[in-house]
Scaffold this motif. Structure first.
Motif, PDB file in Angstrom:
ATOM      1  N   TYR A  13       0.325 194.964  49.782  1.00  0.00           N
ATOM      2  CA  TYR A  13      -0.762 195.617  49.054  1.00  0.00           C
ATOM      3  C   TYR A  13      -1.906 196.009  49.986  1.00  0.00           C
ATOM      4  O   TYR A  13      -2.465 197.108  49.864  1.00  0.00           O
ATOM      5  N   VAL A  14      -2.293 195.132  50.915  1.00  0.00           N
ATOM      6  CA  VAL A  14      -3.433 195.483  51.782  1.00  0.00           C
ATOM      7  C   VAL A  14      -3.035 196.555  52.798  1.00  0.00           C
ATOM      8  O   VAL A  14      -3.841 197.444  53.106  1.00  0.00           O
ATOM      9  N   PHE A  15      -1.810 196.501  53.308  1.00  0.00           N
ATOM     10  CA  PHE A  15      -1.379 197.528  54.275  1.00  0.00           C
ATOM     11  C   PHE A  15      -1.241 198.892  53.606  1.00  0.00           C
ATOM     12  O   PHE A  15      -1.610 199.921  54.182  1.00  0.00           O
ATOM     13  N   MET A  16      -0.720 198.913  52.377  1.00  0.00           N
ATOM     14  CA  MET A  16      -0.598 200.179  51.659  1.00  0.00           C
ATOM     15  C   MET A  16      -1.972 200.777  51.371  1.00  0.00           C
ATOM     16  O   MET A  16      -2.157 201.994  51.442  1.00  0.00           O
ATOM     17  N   ALA A  17      -2.934 199.907  51.040  1.00  0.00           N
ATOM     18  CA  ALA A  17      -4.295 200.395  50.787  1.00  0.00           C
ATOM     19  C   ALA A  17      -4.881 201.013  52.056  1.00  0.00           C
ATOM     20  O   ALA A  17      -5.565 202.047  51.997  1.00  0.00           O
ATOM     21  N   ALA A  18      -4.621 200.388  53.211  1.00  0.00           N
ATOM     22  CA  ALA A  18      -5.114 200.941  54.473  1.00  0.00           C
ATOM     23  C   ALA A  18      -4.469 202.290  54.765  1.00  0.00           C
ATOM     24  O   ALA A  18      -5.146 203.233  55.226  1.00  0.00           O
ATOM     25  N   ILE A  19      -3.174 202.413  54.503  1.00  0.00           N
ATOM     26  CA  ILE A  19      -2.474 203.686  54.731  1.00  0.00           C
ATOM     27  C   ILE A  19      -3.030 204.768  53.812  1.00  0.00           C
ATOM     28  O   ILE A  19      -3.288 205.908  54.243  1.00  0.00           O
ATOM     29  N   GLU A  20      -3.248 204.440  52.532  1.00  0.00           N
ATOM     30  CA  GLU A  20      -3.791 205.421  51.584  1.00  0.00           C
ATOM     31  C   GLU A  20      -5.201 205.845  51.967  1.00  0.00           C
ATOM     32  O   GLU A  20      -5.630 206.960  51.659  1.00  0.00           O
ATOM     33  N   ALA A  21      -5.950 204.958  52.641  1.00  0.00           N
ATOM     34  CA  ALA A  21      -7.308 205.298  53.078  1.00  0.00           C
ATOM     35  C   ALA A  21      -7.316 206.003  54.424  1.00  0.00           C
ATOM     36  O   ALA A  21      -8.390 206.319  54.955  1.00  0.00           O
ATOM     37  N   GLY A  22      -6.142 206.233  55.010  1.00  0.00           N
ATOM     38  CA  GLY A  22      -6.059 206.931  56.280  1.00  0.00           C
ATOM     39  C   GLY A  22      -6.263 206.047  57.493  1.00  0.00           C
ATOM     40  O   GLY A  22      -6.399 206.555  58.617  1.00  0.00           O
ATOM     41  N   LEU A  23      -6.258 204.742  57.306  1.00  0.00           N
ATOM     42  CA  LEU A  23      -6.456 203.817  58.430  1.00  0.00           C
ATOM     43  C   LEU A  23      -5.098 203.421  59.017  1.00  0.00           C
ATOM     44  O   LEU A  23      -4.702 202.252  59.023  1.00  0.00           O
ATOM     45  N   TYR A  24      -4.386 204.411  59.532  1.00  0.00           N
ATOM     46  CA  TYR A  24      -3.034 204.162  60.025  1.00  0.00           C
ATOM     47  C   TYR A  24      -2.990 203.192  61.205  1.00  0.00           C
ATOM     48  O   TYR A  24      -2.139 202.292  61.227  1.00  0.00           O
ATOM     49  N   PRO A  25      -3.877 203.318  62.208  1.00  0.00           N
ATOM     50  CA  PRO A  25      -3.811 202.357  63.328  1.00  0.00           C
ATOM     51  C   PRO A  25      -4.033 200.909  62.869  1.00  0.00           C
ATOM     52  O   PRO A  25      -3.381 199.994  63.387  1.00  0.00           O
ATOM     53  N   LEU A  26      -4.940 200.711  61.908  1.00  0.00           N
ATOM     54  CA  LEU A  26      -5.196 199.361  61.403  1.00  0.00           C
ATOM     55  C   LEU A  26      -3.949 198.781  60.748  1.00  0.00           C
ATOM     56  O   LEU A  26      -3.599 197.611  60.972  1.00  0.00           O
ATOM     57  N   ALA A  27      -3.254 199.596  59.945  1.00  0.00           N
ATOM     58  CA  ALA A  27      -2.032 199.119  59.286  1.00  0.00           C
ATOM     59  C   ALA A  27      -0.940 198.810  60.310  1.00  0.00           C
ATOM     60  O   ALA A  27      -0.241 197.796  60.197  1.00  0.00           O
ATOM     61  N   VAL A  28      -0.810 199.657  61.331  1.00  0.00           N
ATOM     62  CA  VAL A  28       0.223 199.438  62.351  1.00  0.00           C
ATOM     63  C   VAL A  28      -0.058 198.149  63.125  1.00  0.00           C
ATOM     64  O   VAL A  28       0.844 197.334  63.373  1.00  0.00           O
ATOM     65  N   ILE A  29      -1.321 197.952  63.521  1.00  0.00           N
ATOM     66  CA  ILE A  29      -1.684 196.734  64.251  1.00  0.00           C
ATOM     67  C   ILE A  29      -1.438 195.503  63.382  1.00  0.00           C
ATOM     68  O   ILE A  29      -0.973 194.463  63.863  1.00  0.00           O
ATOM     69  N   GLY A  30      -1.726 195.628  62.085  1.00  0.00           N
ATOM     70  CA  GLY A  30      -1.471 194.516  61.171  1.00  0.00           C
ATOM     71  C   GLY A  30       0.000 194.148  61.097  1.00  0.00           C
ATOM     72  O   GLY A  30       0.362 192.966  61.125  1.00  0.00           O
ATOM     73  N   VAL A  31       0.864 195.153  61.024  1.00  0.00           N
ATOM     74  CA  VAL A  31       2.305 194.899  60.977  1.00  0.00           C
ATOM     75  C   VAL A  31       2.775 194.253  62.280  1.00  0.00           C
ATOM     76  O   VAL A  31       3.564 193.283  62.270  1.00  0.00           O
ATOM     77  N   LEU A  32       2.295 194.755  63.400  1.00  0.00           N
ATOM     78  CA  LEU A  32       2.688 194.177  64.691  1.00  0.00           C
ATOM     79  C   LEU A  32       2.196 192.736  64.837  1.00  0.00           C
ATOM     80  O   LEU A  32       2.904 191.869  65.359  1.00  0.00           O
ATOM     81  N   ALA A  33       0.983 192.465  64.369  1.00  0.00           N
ATOM     82  CA  ALA A  33       0.464 191.092  64.408  1.00  0.00           C
ATOM     83  C   ALA A  33       1.303 190.170  63.534  1.00  0.00           C
ATOM     84  O   ALA A  33       1.520 189.000  63.866  1.00  0.00           O
ATOM     85  N   SER A  34       1.794 190.688  62.409  1.00  0.00           N
ATOM     86  CA  SER A  34       2.680 189.896  61.542  1.00  0.00           C
ATOM     87  C   SER A  34       3.972 189.542  62.258  1.00  0.00           C
ATOM     88  O   SER A  34       4.489 188.427  62.118  1.00  0.00           O
ATOM     89  N   VAL A  35       4.491 190.487  63.028  1.00  0.00           N
ATOM     90  CA  VAL A  35       5.725 190.232  63.776  1.00  0.00           C
ATOM     91  C   VAL A  35       5.501 189.148  64.828  1.00  0.00           C
ATOM     92  O   VAL A  35       6.313 188.230  64.989  1.00  0.00           O
TER      93      VAL A  35
END
Length: 483
Positions: free
Chosen positions: A397-419
Motif C-alpha cells: 500500500y505505501v509503495f503503490m501510494a508513492a508510485i501514484e504520487a510520482g515518487l518512483y525513486p523512493l518506491a524503488v529504494i524501498g523495494v531494494l531496502a526490503s530485499v
C-alpha cells in the motif's frame, strides 16, 4: 453551577483521556495504600481501564469536535490511532506479567506507568496546537524514561534509561525551539491558524527552519535516521516487555503526530516538508536494512528493523495523498500486531539460568519447539514483506501510494531496502531450522504470552483472507484529514 454545567459538553471529546487519567491515579492510590500490591493486580485494573476507554472511543462520533479552545481535536483519525495505541499498550502489559515476576521487578507501578504513557500518547494524537503537542509528548516521555530503567538493579537497564533521558531531552529541546520559531513567524500556536497564515502569506525562512526542528524532534520519537542513535542501546538494555512497548505504541502516537502536524498545520508547504520526509525515509530504510545484518543480539537487530519499518511507513507520508496516509495506517496496524508476536517469541527464549537474547541461541528451535519455530518464522517472513503474509500488504500500500504520487525513486529504494532486510530475517529462519541444536528453552510458554502470540500469528497468516475491515477503518480515519 450553571456555568459549570455549560462547560461539561466542552470536555466530552476528551472523556477517554479524563477517564484514563482518573483511573490511573485511582490505581496508583490503590497500590500505595494496599500493602504488598503486585503488578498483576494493577495490571488487571489497567487492562479493565483500557477496555472502558476503548468502549468510549468506539461510541464517539467520527465527526471532528474541538475542545479546550481548539487545542484538542477528536475525529475519526484520532479514534483509529488511539484504539491502535491501546491495543499495543495492552499487549505489552499482558506480555510482561511472567517476565517482571521472574526478574524480581514485580512492582505495582509498572502497568500504571504504561497507562500514564498511554495518556500522553492520547494527548499527542489529539493535539491540535503546538502547546498541546508538547504537553502530550512530555507526559509520554517522562513515563517512558522511568520504565526504560525500571529494572534498576540491572546496569544495562539503568544505562538505557539514562541514555534515553539525555537524548530525549535534546530532542524535546529541538522540537520546542522549532515550535517557538513557528509561533514567532505565524503568530499562532493552533494548527488551523498556522495553516491559514502560511496559506495567505507564504512560507517564510523562519517557518521553514521551524518545520525542520519540529520534524527533528518528532523523528527522534519514531526512531528515524538521523535521530535513531538511542534505539539500539535502549532496546537492548530495557526489559524485553518494555522494549516491546517502545516498539509499538509510542511509534503509533508519534507517527500520528507527524501526520497531524504536516497535514494540519503545513498543507501549503508540502513542497518543503516533503523533501525532508523523503530524506528521512530513505535514510531510515537503508541504514536499518544494512546495520541489522551484523547484529548478534536479537533485540538490537529488532531495533534496526524498527528503524527500517518507520522508514517504510514514512514513504506513505511523503506521498502526501489520502491513499498514502491510508497505507500508513494499514502499515502501522500490521506492524504493531507482528511486532507483538515477535517479542513474544523473544520472551520465549528462556532457560533455567534466565532469559537469553543471542540470535545463536535460536539454533535448532524447530526440533525442540516446532510450533514456536513455525510461528516465529512466519512472523519474520511477514516483517520481510513476503506474500501472502500481512507484512506484504503493508508495504504494498505505501509503495503503490508513492508510485501514484510520482515518487518512483523512493518506491524503488524501498523495494531494494526490503530485499536487503530480507537477509537478516532469513538468517533467523536458517538458524532455527538448519543449525545444530542449542540448549532447548523452557516449556511450556506462559499462557498470556501464548495468547498474544496466537492472535498475532493468526492475524499475520490470515490477513489476506479478509482485509476489508482494516482498510475501511483506515479509509474512514483518513477522511477526517481530507474532508
Amino acid at each position: 453551577m450553571e456555568e459549570a454545567a455549560s462547560n461539561v459538553p466542552a470536555i466530552l471529546p476528551a472523556l477517554p483521556e479524563i477517564v484514563l487519567a482518573v483511573g490511573a491515579m485511582a490505581l496508583l492510590m490503590f497500590g500505595v495504600f494496599r500493602k504488598e500490591c503486585t503488578a498483576r493486580e494493577t495490571s488487571i485494573g489497567v487492562i479493565g481501564l483500557f477496555v472502558l476507554v476503548a468502549a468510549l472511543l468506539v461510541v464517539e462520533p467520527s465527526e471532528a469536535v474541538l475542545a479546550f479552545g481548539g487545542s484538542f481535536v477528536a475525529d475519526g483519525f484520532t479514534k483509529f490511532m488511539k484504539l491502535l495505541t491501546l491495543l499495543a499498550a495492552a499487549a505489552a502489559i499482558i506480555m510482561s506479567l511472567t517476565f517482571i515476576k521472574r526478574e524480581g521487578i514485580d512492582r505495582f507501578e509498572y502497568p500504571i506507568l504504561i497507562a500514564l504513557a498511554t495518556l500522553g500518547m492520547f494527548m499527542m494524537i489529539s493535539a491540535n496546537g503546538l502547546i498541546a503537542l508538547y504537553m502530550g509528548l512530555e507526559l509520554q516521555s517522562f513515563a517512558l524514561y522511568v520504565i526504560a530503567a525500571f529494572h534498576r538493579d540491572n546496569t544495562r537497564a539503568t544505562e538505557a534509561g539514562l541514555k534515553y533521558f539525555i537524548l530525549g531531552a535534546l530532542a524535546s529541546g529541538m522540537l520546542l525551539y522549532g515550535a517557538s520559531l513557528i509561533y514567532g513567524f505565524t503568530g499562532s500556536v493552533e494548527f488551523p491558524a498556522i495553516a491559514a497564515v502560511l496559506q495567505a502569506d507564504g512560507a517564510s525562512i523562519g517557518a521553514i527552519f521551524g518545520i525542520v526542528f519540529v520534524l527533528a524532534g518528532l523523528a527522534f520519537k519514531i526512531s528515524a535516521v538521523p535521530f535513531h542513535m538511542w534505539t539500539p542501546d535502549v532496546y537492548e538494555g530495557a526489559p524485553t516487555p518494555v522494549t516491546a512497548f517502545f516498539a509499538g505504541a509510542p511509534k503509533v502516537a508519534a507517527m500520528a503526530l507527524v501526520i497531524r502536524v504536516l497535514f494540519g498545520a503545513f498543507p501549503s508547504m508540502e513542497d518543503q516538508w516533503q523533501q525532508i520526509v523523503i530524506f528521512i525515509s530513505i535514510a531510515s530504510m537503508v541504514l536499518g536494512a544494512f546495520a541489522a545484518i551484523g547484529q548478534s543480539n536479537i533485540k538490537r537487530m529488532l531495533a534496526y528493523s524498527s528503524i527500517s519499518h518507520m522508514g517504510f511507513a514514512l514513504v506513505g507520508v511523503a506521498a502526501g495523498t489520502p491513499e498514502g496516509l491510508r497505507g500508513v495506517l494499514v502499515y502501522l496496524t500490521i506492524y504493531v500486531v507482528m511486532n507483538a508476536g515477535v517479542f513474544c517469541c523473544v520472551l520465549a527464549m528462556n532457560r533455567k539460568e534466565g532469559y537469553v537474547e543471542s540470535i545463536a541461541d535460536l539454533a535448532g528451535l524447530s526440533r525442540s519447539r516446532p510450533m514456536l519455530a513455525f510461528i516465529f518464522a512466519m512472523l519474520v517472513f511477514s516483517l520481510a514483506g513476503v506474500p501472502p503474509l500481512a507484512g506484504f500488504f503493508g508495504k504494498f500500500y505505501v509503495f503503490m501510494a508513492a508510485i501514484e504520487a510520482g515518487l518512483y525513486p523512493l518506491a524503488v529504494i524501498g523495494v531494494l531496502a526490503s530485499v536487503v532486510g530480507a537477509y537478516y530475517y532469513l538468517r533467523i529462519v536458517k538458524i532455527m531450522y538448519f543449525d545444530d541444536p542449542a540448549e532447548p528453552f523452557e516449556a511450556p510458554l506462559p499462557g498470556e504470552i501464548a495468547a498474544v502470540l496466537g492472535v498475532s500469528g493468526v492475524f499475520t497468516m490470515l490477513f489476506f483472507v479478509y482485509p476489508l475491515p482494516l482498510i475501511a477503518g483506515a479509509e474512514m480515519a483518513v477522511t477526517a484529514l481530507f474532508p
